[in-house]
Scaffold this motif. Sequence first.
Motif, short mmCIF file in Angstrom:
data_model
loop_
_atom_site.label_atom_id
_atom_site.label_comp_id
_atom_site.label_asym_id
_atom_site.label_seq_id
_atom_site.Cartn_x
_atom_site.Cartn_y
_atom_site.Cartn_z
N LEU A 46 -46.50 10.86 19.91
CA LEU A 46 -46.01 12.56 19.27
C LEU A 46 -46.24 12.85 17.92
O LEU A 46 -46.08 12.20 16.81
CB LEU A 46 -44.02 12.79 19.51
CG LEU A 46 -44.03 12.63 20.44
CD1 LEU A 46 -42.49 12.52 20.95
CD2 LEU A 46 -44.43 13.64 22.13
N ALA A 47 -46.42 14.35 17.00
CA ALA A 47 -47.17 14.55 15.99
C ALA A 47 -45.85 14.42 15.64
O ALA A 47 -44.62 14.57 15.81
CB ALA A 47 -47.89 16.13 15.85
N GLU A 48 -45.74 14.40 13.95
CA GLU A 48 -44.72 14.09 13.47
C GLU A 48 -43.86 15.97 13.76
O GLU A 48 -44.60 16.89 13.10
CB GLU A 48 -44.92 14.10 11.45
CG GLU A 48 -45.44 12.57 11.55
CD GLU A 48 -43.89 11.15 11.83
OE1 GLU A 48 -42.64 11.51 11.34
OE2 GLU A 48 -44.30 9.94 12.63
N GLY A 49 -42.68 15.62 13.57
CA GLY A 49 -41.61 17.02 14.34
C GLY A 49 -41.36 17.52 14.88
O GLY A 49 -40.82 18.57 15.15
N THR A 50 -41.38 16.98 15.73
CA THR A 50 -41.44 17.02 16.94
C THR A 50 -40.38 16.84 17.27
O THR A 50 -39.70 15.50 17.40
CB THR A 50 -42.43 16.07 18.14
OG1 THR A 50 -44.17 16.19 18.03
CG2 THR A 50 -41.88 16.85 20.46
N ASP A 51 -38.92 17.52 17.56
CA ASP A 51 -37.56 16.79 17.64
C ASP A 51 -37.52 16.85 18.66
O ASP A 51 -38.04 16.90 19.47
CB ASP A 51 -37.10 18.40 17.24
CG ASP A 51 -37.04 19.52 17.78
OD1 ASP A 51 -38.17 19.69 19.43
OD2 ASP A 51 -36.76 20.66 17.70
N GLU A 52 -36.06 16.83 18.95
CA GLU A 52 -35.80 15.57 20.10
C GLU A 52 -35.62 16.37 21.67
O GLU A 52 -35.63 16.47 22.87
CB GLU A 52 -34.00 15.37 20.16
CG GLU A 52 -34.21 14.03 19.41
CD GLU A 52 -32.76 13.80 19.42
OE1 GLU A 52 -31.87 13.80 19.82
OE2 GLU A 52 -33.08 12.43 17.82
N ALA A 53 -35.12 18.28 20.82
CA ALA A 53 -34.97 19.29 21.91
C ALA A 53 -36.55 19.62 22.47
O ALA A 53 -36.66 19.71 23.70
CB ALA A 53 -35.16 20.71 21.09
#
Length: 76
Positions: A46-53
């Motif tokens: 995943l790209a940095e900053g991709t959140d759990e939601a």
Amino acid sequence: MKARVHVMLKDGVLDPQGEAVRHALGTLGFLGVNGVRQGKIIELDLAEGTDEATVAQMCEKLLANTVIESYRVEFG
């Protein structure tokens, strides 16, 4: 960032693949196996900053059939 999604059939849902594996293990002489549940692991880069939601939305919309499967996400 990496995420690993573990997808398994929910309890109570028949698992014909798991049953076939259990039977095959018995045929091969592994008699101590009383049950097998088969699932899948999906690794996401995943790209940095991709959140759990966002990952949860991926699971709900595509990666898991939430009617019959449950999922668990690991980050790391």
